[in-house]
Motif scaffolding. Structure first.
Motif, short mmCIF file in Angstrom:
data_model
loop_
_atom_site.label_atom_id
_atom_site.label_comp_id
_atom_site.label_asym_id
_atom_site.label_seq_id
_atom_site.Cartn_x
_atom_site.Cartn_y
_atom_site.Cartn_z
N ILE A 143 0.63 -0.87 -0.07
CA ILE A 143 0.13 0.13 0.60
C ILE A 143 1.42 0.85 0.22
CG2 ILE A 143 -1.90 0.91 1.07
CD1 ILE A 143 -2.45 -1.29 2.30
N GLU A 144 1.40 1.90 -1.27
CA GLU A 144 1.31 3.29 -1.32
C GLU A 144 0.80 4.01 -0.81
OE1 GLU A 144 4.58 3.10 -2.21
OE2 GLU A 144 4.42 1.13 -3.73
N PRO A 145 2.18 4.98 0.10
CA PRO A 145 1.84 6.38 1.23
C PRO A 145 0.86 7.41 0.48
CG PRO A 145 3.83 6.51 0.30
CD PRO A 145 3.78 5.24 -0.08
N GLU A 146 0.79 7.22 -1.03
CA GLU A 146 -0.16 7.64 -1.72
C GLU A 146 -1.56 8.12 -1.16
OE1 GLU A 146 3.45 8.54 -3.59
OE2 GLU A 146 2.28 6.91 -3.47
N GLU A 147 -1.90 6.47 -0.59
CA GLU A 147 -2.83 6.20 -0.50
C GLU A 147 -2.73 5.50 1.25
OE1 GLU A 147 -5.78 1.76 -0.70
OE2 GLU A 147 -4.20 1.99 -1.74
N VAL A 148 -2.53 5.94 1.84
CA VAL A 148 -2.70 6.50 3.14
C VAL A 148 -3.13 8.08 3.87
CG1 VAL A 148 -0.82 5.97 5.70
CG2 VAL A 148 -0.77 4.40 3.33
N VAL A 149 -2.73 8.52 3.31
CA VAL A 149 -3.02 9.85 2.75
C VAL A 149 -3.97 10.50 2.40
CG1 VAL A 149 -1.58 12.16 2.44
CG2 VAL A 149 -0.59 10.17 2.89
N ALA A 150 -4.58 9.41 1.08
CA ALA A 150 -5.35 10.11 0.72
C ALA A 150 -6.77 9.32 1.69
CB ALA A 150 -5.94 9.33 -0.28
N LYS A 151 -6.88 7.93 2.24
CA LYS A 151 -7.75 7.29 2.92
C LYS A 151 -7.07 8.12 4.23
CE LYS A 151 -8.06 3.85 -0.10
NZ LYS A 151 -8.63 1.91 -0.09
N THR A 152 -6.81 8.36 4.84
CA THR A 152 -6.52 8.78 6.26
C THR A 152 -5.97 10.24 6.53
OG1 THR A 152 -4.32 7.93 6.92
CG2 THR A 152 -6.09 6.03 7.07
N GLY A 153 -5.23 10.75 6.11
CA GLY A 153 -4.51 12.01 5.97
C GLY A 153 -3.31 11.84 7.03
N TYR A 154 -3.19 10.50 7.82
CA TYR A 154 -1.88 10.16 8.65
C TYR A 154 -0.52 9.93 7.65
CZ TYR A 154 -5.63 10.60 11.80
OH TYR A 154 -6.56 10.76 12.45
N THR A 155 0.47 9.90 8.29
CA THR A 155 1.73 8.92 7.90
C THR A 155 2.43 8.50 9.11
OG1 THR A 155 2.83 11.48 7.98
CG2 THR A 155 1.90 10.97 6.08
N ARG A 156 3.46 8.33 8.68
CA ARG A 156 4.50 7.30 9.29
C ARG A 156 4.03 6.42 10.84
NH1 ARG A 156 5.96 12.85 7.32
NH2 ARG A 156 8.02 13.19 7.08
N PRO A 157 3.57 5.03 10.11
CA PRO A 157 2.82 4.10 10.68
C PRO A 157 4.07 3.48 11.82
CG PRO A 157 3.26 4.20 7.91
CD PRO A 157 4.43 4.88 9.19
N HIS A 158 3.39 3.10 12.93
CA HIS A 158 4.10 2.96 13.89
C HIS A 158 4.17 1.01 14.49
CE1 HIS A 158 6.47 2.87 17.54
NE2 HIS A 158 7.10 2.76 17.03
#
Length: 440
Positions: free
Chosen positions: A113-128
C-alpha cells in the motif's frame, strides 16, 4: 490442554506458555543510514543455528522498517491463523503485507500500500505499532500528518483482504502525538503513548525540541468499543517521551507499564475507581560524561513483560544495560538481574566481545526463557549517538528464579554481510511472542 483451532493462537497466557520453542524468528533490518543504497529487508533467523537463512528485500529503498505485527493474535483465537505480517515503512509511510503462511521460512510480499493511498484515506503518515484488533481489523498507530506534523490517530486495515479502510478513531478529540498502543478487550480499554513530531525526530535529536513542546509526555486512555478518547494523563518532567506501553497479559488486568525514554523512568498505570492513574516505579539515574552537555540518561527504549506477568525487562540504549525486575507486585518492582551490552558510558561488556551501540529492542519467548536483543534505534539517532554502529542480534538465557546470562553461542552479525551493513530493529517469533499477544 485444549488449544484453539488455530495452532499458533492461544486461549490464555497459561496456554501460550506451553507453546513449542521458537525455531526461527523474523527481524526488520534497515539500510537507511548505513550508506548502502538498497531496500530494507525482513530477515529470517534460525534460532538453533543462530544464522540468517533468508532475506526478503522490500521493493523500494528508504522505508526505514521499524515496528511490525501480525494480522491475528490470540484476542481473535476463533479466527484464522497468523498468516501475514504487516511491515510498515516508518519513514516512507508505505505498508507491506507479507505472506508467512505458504512458506514460513521464505516469506513473500503479497501486497504493498503506497503512501499516497495512506494519506488519501487517512490523512496520516509515519506508521508505527501494528496490532490485530476486534472486528477483523488490523490497527496501526500513525505519528504524522502529510506534512510531518504530529498527530495522535490510527489507520485500519481489513484483517482478511488487507484493504485500507481509513481512520480507527470515531471522531472527537485526538492526542497531539502518538507512538505505541495496547488494548485490553475485557476491560474495553486501549492505552496509547507519545513520541514526538516527525519533523523533530527525523533529522536527529535536539534537546531544544523537548523544551519547545515537540516531544510528548502523556498517556491516553480510549474507550475501545466506541473508539473514543476518554482520559489523558500528563506524566510531567519525570515522564518525558513515554514510548513502549505494555498491559499485563492477564486478560482481566486493569494495569500495565510504560517506559519514559528521555526521563529514564518506568510508570505503572492502573484504573482506580473508574479513572486512570500512573505512578513512577523505576528510575534510572543519569550519569555525567565528559563531552556531553547534560548527564547521560539511560534512555529506556523498550520493555517486555513475561507471559505470566512476573518479570519485566527494560533496555537502556545509552547506558548499555538490560535490567530484569520481578513485578509480582506491579507497584513495587524488584531488580533481579542486569547485563551490560555496550553503551556510551564505558561499562565493560558482558558478552565476551566488543559490542557497538547499546541494547534497544527486546523480545521474549512464550515460556520466558529466552530474550532476544537488537541494537538499532532509528537511523539518524544511531548516526548521532553511535556513528560507528555495527549491528547485531543476540540472546539471553533467563533463569526462572530471576537472573540472566548471555548465550555466548548465539550471535548474529549484521555488519559484515555480502550486501553491506544493515541494522537490526524489531523481532517477531514465528508463532507470536510476548509483545504481540493479547487475549480475549
Amino acid at each position: 490442554m485444549t488449544h484453539s483451532a488455530s495452532p499458533s493462537l492461544y486461549r490464555s497466557p497459561q496456554e501460550a506458555m506451553q507453546a513449542p520453542p521458537e525455531e526461527f524468528l523474523y527481524l526488520t533490518c534497515l539500510h537507511e543510514g548505513t550508506g548502502v543504497d538498497a531496500p530494507d529487508f525482513l530477515a529470517v533467523v534460525d534460532t538453533d543455528e543462530g544464522r540468517i537463512i533468508h532475506e526478503l528485500p522490500m521493493p523500494n529503498p528508504g522505508d526505514e522498517l521499524h515496528h511490525f505485527g501480525w494480522n491475528r493474535c490470540s484476542s481473535a483465537c476463533h479466527g484464522p491463523d497468523r498468516s501475514h505480517l504487516i511491515v510498515p515503512g516508518f519513514r516512507s509511510s508505505r505498508l507491506h503485507v507479507v505472506n508467512v503462511a505458504d512458506d514460513p521460512r521464505r516469506p513473500r510480499i503479497e501486497k504493498v500500500i503506497e503512501p499516497e493511498e495512506v494519506v488519501a484515506k487517512t490523512g496520516y503518515t509515519r506508521p508505527h505499532t501494528v496490532h490485530c484488533m476486534p472486528g477483523d481489523n488490523v490497527v496501526i498507530s500513525m505519528l504524522g500528518d502529510a506534512d510531518g506534523n504530529g498527530v495522535g490517530g490510527f489507520a485500519v486495515l481489513d484483517a482478511e483482504t488487507f484493504e485500507l479502510k481509513g481512520r480507527w478513531e470515531n471522531g472527537g478529540e485526538t492526542p497531539p502525538f502518538n507512538y505505541d498502543f495496547w488494548y485490553q478487550p475485557r476491560k474495553n480499554a486501549l492505552v496509547s503513548s507519545e513520541f514526538g513530531e516527525p519533523n523533530a525526530y527525523e533529522p536527529g535529536f535536539d534537546l531544544d525540541d523537548v523544551a519547545a513542546g515537540r516531544y510528548g509526555s502523556r498517556l491516553h486512555f480510549w474507550d475501545l468499543a466506541e473508539r473514543r478518547l476518554e482520559q489523558t494523563l500528563d506524566l510531567g518532567e519525570n515522564g518525558l517521551v513515554p514510548l513502549e506501553a505494555r498491559w499485563l497479559h492477564d486478560p482481566d488486568a486493569d494495569e500495565g507499564f510504560v517506559g519514559a525514554a528521555l526521563s529514564s523512568t518506568m510508570w505503572h498505570f492502573h484504573r482506580d475507581n473508574g479513572s486512570w492513574t500512573a505512578e513512577q516505579v523505576i528510575a534510572v539515574e543519569s550519569i555525567p560524561l565528559d563531552g556531553w552537555p547534560f548527564p547521560v540518561p539511560g534512555l529506556i527504549t523498550d520493555l517486555v513483560l513475561s507471559m505470566d506477568d512476573r518479570f519485566l525487562y527494560l533496555a537502556n540504549w545509552l547506558h548499555g544495560d538490560i535490567r530484569r525486575y520481578d513485578v509480582s507486585d506491579p507497584a513495587d518492582p524488584k531488580l533481579t538481574g542486569q547485563v551490560w551490552l555496550g553503551g556510551v558510558i564505558g561499562k565493560p561488556s558482558d558478552a565476551r566481545r566488543e559490542l557497538s551501540g547499546g541494547p534497544n529492542m527486546l523480545q521474549l519467548s512464550y515460556d520466558g526463557r529466552r530474550l532476544y536483543v537488537t541494537n538499532s534505534l532509528y537511523s539518524t539517532w544511531d548516526n548521532q549517538f553511535y556513528p560507528e554502529l555495527r549491528s547485531w542480534l543476540l540472546r539471553l538465557d533467563c533463569d526462572p528464579n530471576g537472573g540472566m546470562a548471555i548465550d555466548h553461542d548465539f550471535f548474529v552479525d549484521f555488519h559484515d554481510r555480502p550486501g553491506g551493513p544493515a541494522r537490526t530493529h524489531e523481532v517477531r517469533l514465528q508463532g507470536g511472542d510476548c509483545t504481540t499477544e493479547i487475549f480475549q
